[in-house]
Scaffold this motif. Structure first.
Motif, mmCIF file in Angstrom:
data_model
loop_
_atom_site.group_PDB
_atom_site.id
_atom_site.type_symbol
_atom_site.label_atom_id
_atom_site.label_comp_id
_atom_site.label_asym_id
_atom_site.label_seq_id
_atom_site.Cartn_x
_atom_site.Cartn_y
_atom_site.Cartn_z
ATOM 1 N N VAL A 58 0.823 -1.218 0.000
ATOM 2 C CA VAL A 58 0.000 0.000 0.000
ATOM 3 C C VAL A 58 0.851 1.260 0.000
ATOM 4 O O VAL A 58 0.592 2.178 -0.794
ATOM 5 C CB VAL A 58 -0.981 -0.011 1.193
ATOM 6 C CG1 VAL A 58 -1.753 1.307 1.269
ATOM 7 C CG2 VAL A 58 -1.946 -1.186 1.074
ATOM 8 N N PRO A 59 1.887 1.374 0.864
ATOM 9 C CA PRO A 59 2.724 2.571 0.754
ATOM 10 C C PRO A 59 3.415 2.694 -0.595
ATOM 11 O O PRO A 59 3.582 3.805 -1.110
ATOM 12 C CB PRO A 59 3.740 2.408 1.895
ATOM 13 C CG PRO A 59 3.642 1.006 2.347
ATOM 14 C CD PRO A 59 2.260 0.560 2.029
ATOM 15 N N ARG A 60 3.806 1.565 -1.189
ATOM 16 C CA ARG A 60 4.433 1.633 -2.513
ATOM 17 C C ARG A 60 3.449 2.164 -3.545
ATOM 18 O O ARG A 60 3.801 3.006 -4.379
ATOM 19 C CB ARG A 60 4.921 0.244 -2.931
ATOM 20 C CG ARG A 60 5.728 0.276 -4.239
ATOM 21 C CD ARG A 60 5.942 -1.099 -4.828
ATOM 22 N NE ARG A 60 6.502 -2.031 -3.860
ATOM 23 C CZ ARG A 60 5.899 -3.131 -3.459
ATOM 24 N NH1 ARG A 60 4.699 -3.431 -3.919
ATOM 25 N NH2 ARG A 60 6.467 -3.925 -2.592
ATOM 26 N N TYR B 25 4.603 3.779 7.952
ATOM 27 C CA TYR B 25 4.829 3.674 9.396
ATOM 28 C C TYR B 25 4.253 2.362 9.940
ATOM 29 O O TYR B 25 4.930 1.628 10.670
ATOM 30 C CB TYR B 25 4.190 4.871 10.101
ATOM 31 C CG TYR B 25 4.297 4.870 11.605
ATOM 32 C CD1 TYR B 25 5.327 5.546 12.243
ATOM 33 C CD2 TYR B 25 3.356 4.210 12.392
ATOM 34 C CE1 TYR B 25 5.426 5.556 13.629
ATOM 35 C CE2 TYR B 25 3.447 4.216 13.779
ATOM 36 C CZ TYR B 25 4.486 4.891 14.385
ATOM 37 O OH TYR B 25 4.577 4.896 15.759
ATOM 38 N N PHE B 26 3.005 2.084 9.600
ATOM 39 C CA PHE B 26 2.360 0.884 10.130
ATOM 40 C C PHE B 26 3.043 -0.379 9.620
ATOM 41 O O PHE B 26 3.234 -1.344 10.372
ATOM 42 C CB PHE B 26 0.881 0.878 9.751
ATOM 43 C CG PHE B 26 0.112 -0.273 10.338
ATOM 44 C CD1 PHE B 26 -0.072 -0.377 11.699
ATOM 45 C CD2 PHE B 26 -0.423 -1.262 9.519
ATOM 46 C CE1 PHE B 26 -0.779 -1.441 12.256
ATOM 47 C CE2 PHE B 26 -1.133 -2.321 10.059
ATOM 48 C CZ PHE B 26 -1.312 -2.412 11.432
ATOM 49 N N LEU C 90 -5.322 7.570 12.902
ATOM 50 C CA LEU C 90 -4.770 7.533 14.259
ATOM 51 C C LEU C 90 -4.578 6.095 14.735
ATOM 52 O O LEU C 90 -3.585 5.767 15.391
ATOM 53 C CB LEU C 90 -5.705 8.265 15.222
ATOM 54 C CG LEU C 90 -5.530 9.777 15.363
ATOM 55 C CD1 LEU C 90 -6.542 10.325 16.358
ATOM 56 C CD2 LEU C 90 -4.120 10.133 15.806
ATOM 57 N N LEU C 91 -5.538 5.232 14.406
ATOM 58 C CA LEU C 91 -5.468 3.838 14.826
ATOM 59 C C LEU C 91 -4.246 3.146 14.233
ATOM 60 O O LEU C 91 -3.635 2.285 14.876
ATOM 61 C CB LEU C 91 -6.745 3.107 14.428
ATOM 62 C CG LEU C 91 -6.876 1.642 14.868
ATOM 63 C CD1 LEU C 91 -6.775 1.524 16.384
ATOM 64 C CD2 LEU C 91 -8.186 1.050 14.367
ATOM 65 N N ILE C 92 -3.873 3.531 13.008
ATOM 66 C CA ILE C 92 -2.689 2.956 12.375
ATOM 67 C C ILE C 92 -1.452 3.184 13.234
ATOM 68 O O ILE C 92 -0.668 2.270 13.509
ATOM 69 C CB ILE C 92 -2.504 3.560 10.964
ATOM 70 C CG1 ILE C 92 -3.422 2.849 9.968
ATOM 71 C CG2 ILE C 92 -1.051 3.446 10.502
ATOM 72 C CD1 ILE C 92 -3.303 3.363 8.567
ATOM 73 N N CYS D 152 -1.744 -5.126 4.792
ATOM 74 C CA CYS D 152 -2.241 -4.582 3.525
ATOM 75 C C CYS D 152 -3.720 -4.207 3.631
ATOM 76 O O CYS D 152 -4.127 -3.127 3.173
ATOM 77 C CB CYS D 152 -2.034 -5.598 2.404
ATOM 78 S SG CYS D 152 -0.313 -5.808 1.905
ATOM 79 N N ARG D 153 -4.504 -5.067 4.218
ATOM 80 C CA ARG D 153 -5.944 -4.790 4.318
ATOM 81 C C ARG D 153 -6.218 -3.644 5.280
ATOM 82 O O ARG D 153 -7.098 -2.809 5.040
ATOM 83 C CB ARG D 153 -6.681 -6.060 4.754
ATOM 84 C CG ARG D 153 -6.682 -7.139 3.670
ATOM 85 C CD ARG D 153 -7.330 -8.431 4.139
ATOM 86 N NE ARG D 153 -7.421 -9.406 3.049
ATOM 87 C CZ ARG D 153 -7.865 -10.652 3.188
ATOM 88 N NH1 ARG D 153 -8.260 -11.074 4.389
ATOM 89 N NH2 ARG D 153 -7.923 -11.466 2.145
ATOM 90 N N PHE D 154 -5.469 -3.582 6.357
ATOM 91 C CA PHE D 154 -5.643 -2.503 7.330
ATOM 92 C C PHE D 154 -5.263 -1.161 6.703
ATOM 93 O O PHE D 154 -5.988 -0.161 6.832
ATOM 94 C CB PHE D 154 -4.778 -2.791 8.558
ATOM 95 C CG PHE D 154 -5.239 -2.087 9.807
ATOM 96 C CD1 PHE D 154 -6.226 -2.633 10.602
ATOM 97 C CD2 PHE D 154 -4.684 -0.879 10.175
ATOM 98 C CE1 PHE D 154 -6.648 -1.987 11.756
ATOM 99 C CE2 PHE D 154 -5.097 -0.227 11.322
ATOM 100 C CZ PHE D 154 -6.079 -0.784 12.113
ATOM 101 N N ASN D 155 -4.118 -1.121 6.041
ATOM 102 C CA ASN D 155 -3.683 0.107 5.382
ATOM 103 C C ASN D 155 -4.641 0.522 4.268
ATOM 104 O O ASN D 155 -4.915 1.712 4.080
ATOM 105 C CB ASN D 155 -2.281 -0.071 4.804
ATOM 106 C CG ASN D 155 -1.195 0.064 5.851
ATOM 107 O OD1 ASN D 155 -1.359 0.742 6.857
ATOM 108 N ND2 ASN D 155 -0.071 -0.589 5.632
#
Length: 405
Positions: A23-25, A214-215, A324-326, A132-135
């Motif tokens: 996801v960040p990529r 970060y996560f 914030l939860l991340i 991945c799913r959380f992000n």
């Protein structure tokens, strides 16, 4: 087909390399900020968002001076998020080489040349897919909110047209920005609308990419610490039938234990290195997100006009809470995984070791009991901190309801 391939990291049957910083990529590559490949569009997006932040903050302060609280709140919510995003863009550029080092270091630790073995790969599969799913959930919540902002003016115009009230139509932009008046007139208004809408998506993808990075880092550190816990148990397993680990067995044990200590040091040092680079980003994110949540809830309960406004601010609040939860969940994973090293070592048959090795084990336990954290000045991201923020938001709701009564 291309879209399906791009989001294949949401499926549970992909190679492990597909999930690694997926996801960040995706987000940072779109914006040009992916550490492995900096693109010229990164600087274009920085200038675009800088213009958006300056004009949006100016508009918010102007509405506040005129006493138009509703418009001021509607302006300051996205403006605060965009301002912090601009700060994140600056630090992503400044620490690009450091983040690339972190990326390559974690890749080397998680994907060694000889592989991790079936059991560890199964753990990686579980952790990577969850990440991945959380992000992607947090990114989707932000994308939905931005899209609602961008579509709201058009939907209002469409509804007025369908109701035969074309004389009441007033064309507005997704976000309130102070710009020359001629930009809001034909033939420039469509281009102005697109520009303003685009600043919102720059914010969302940079926010999503930076926060997801970060996560993902936190989950990967927690995964490496879980592997260390497993290897501690494996280290003691061959000697479970011995009365004492000494002689040749003691030398083999000491060699293996030294390797575990070095890996622990490596993980701790990498975490400290990354935490220093993200300290200002984390602090700014928590301050801005807390204010945005407060503004959104206050506006929703006191000055919301129903319909699209309710949907908009509910989406905004969910997106802010997700971001914030991340940070909070990531910090908790790192802390709990590091502290659990002491518990695992304590449950192993350390009493079989020689006095020299018992001293090493005692020092290992003492160090593990000092939790590895992702703390920044004034607080540490954790689920406890997230709970405190939710309690504060509840106080804001109670205050807003008192104004309504």
């Amino acid at each position: 087909m291309a879209v399906g391939l791009r989001f294949r990291f949401l499926n549970g049957n992909q190679p492990l390399a597909v999930y690694f910083y997926a996801v960040p990529r995706l987000c940072l590559h779109i914006m040009g900020y992916w550490p492995e490949q900096l693109h010229r569009r990164a600087f274009v997006n920085f200038v675009v968002l800088a213009i958006g932040v300056a004009t949006e903050l100016h508009a918010g302060f102007r509405f506040a001076r005129l006493g138009e609280i509703t418009l001021a709140l509607e302006t300051f919510c996205p403006a605060g998020t965009s301002a912090v995003t601009l700060l994140k863009m600056f630090f992503m550029l400044r620490y690009r080489k450091d983040l690339l080092y972190v990326l390559n270091k974690q890749r080397a630790m998680l994907f060694p040349v000889g592989g991790q073995g079936p059991a560890k790969e199964q753990v990686m599969q579980h952790h990577f897919l969850m990440t991945c799913r959380f992000n992607f959930w947090a990114l989707s919540a932000g994308f939905f909110t931005c899209t609602m902002y961008n579509l709201k003016p058009l939907l209002i115009v469409l509804l007025l047209h369908l109701k035969g009230r074309a004389d009441e139509i007033i064309w507005s932009t997704p976000f309130n920005m102070t710009m020359p008046s001629w930009l809001f007139n034909a033939p420039y208004f469509p281009l102005t609308y697109v520009f303003i809408a685009y600043t919102g998506y720059v914010t969302i993808f940079m926010f999503g990419g930076c926060d997801a990075f970060y996560f993902e880092f936190c989950v990967n550190i927690a995964t490496l610490l879980n592997f260390l816990q497993s290897d501690i148990r494996t280290l003691f397993r061959p000697y479970r039938y011995l009365l004492q680990i000494n002689g040749f067995s003691g030398a083999v044990f000491e060699s293996g234990f030294v390797k575990l200590i070095k890996r622990q040091n490596e993980i701790f040092e990498l975490t400290h290195f990354f935490r220093q680079r993200y300290a200002i980003i984390t602090l700014a994110h928590f301050v801005s997100a807390s204010l945005v949540i407060g503004f959104s809830i206050f506006d929703l309960l006191t000055v919301g006009d129903g319909g699209l406004a309710i949907l908009l601010y509910v989406g905004y609040t969910v997106a802010a809470l997700s971001q914030l939860l991340i940070y909070c969940y990531g910090g908790t994973l790192v802390t709990e995984s590091s502290v659990h090293l002491a518990s695992v070592m304590g449950t192993c048959p350390w009493y079989q070791c020689s006095p020299k090795h018992r001293l090493y084990i005692h020092l290992f336990i003492m160090r593990s009991q000092r939790a590895l954290t992702m703390d920044v000045p004034f607080f540490s991201p954790s689920l406890v901190t997230f709970t405190a923020i939710l309690q504060t938001s509840g106080s804001i709701i109670a205050l807003a309801k008192s104004f309504q009564s």
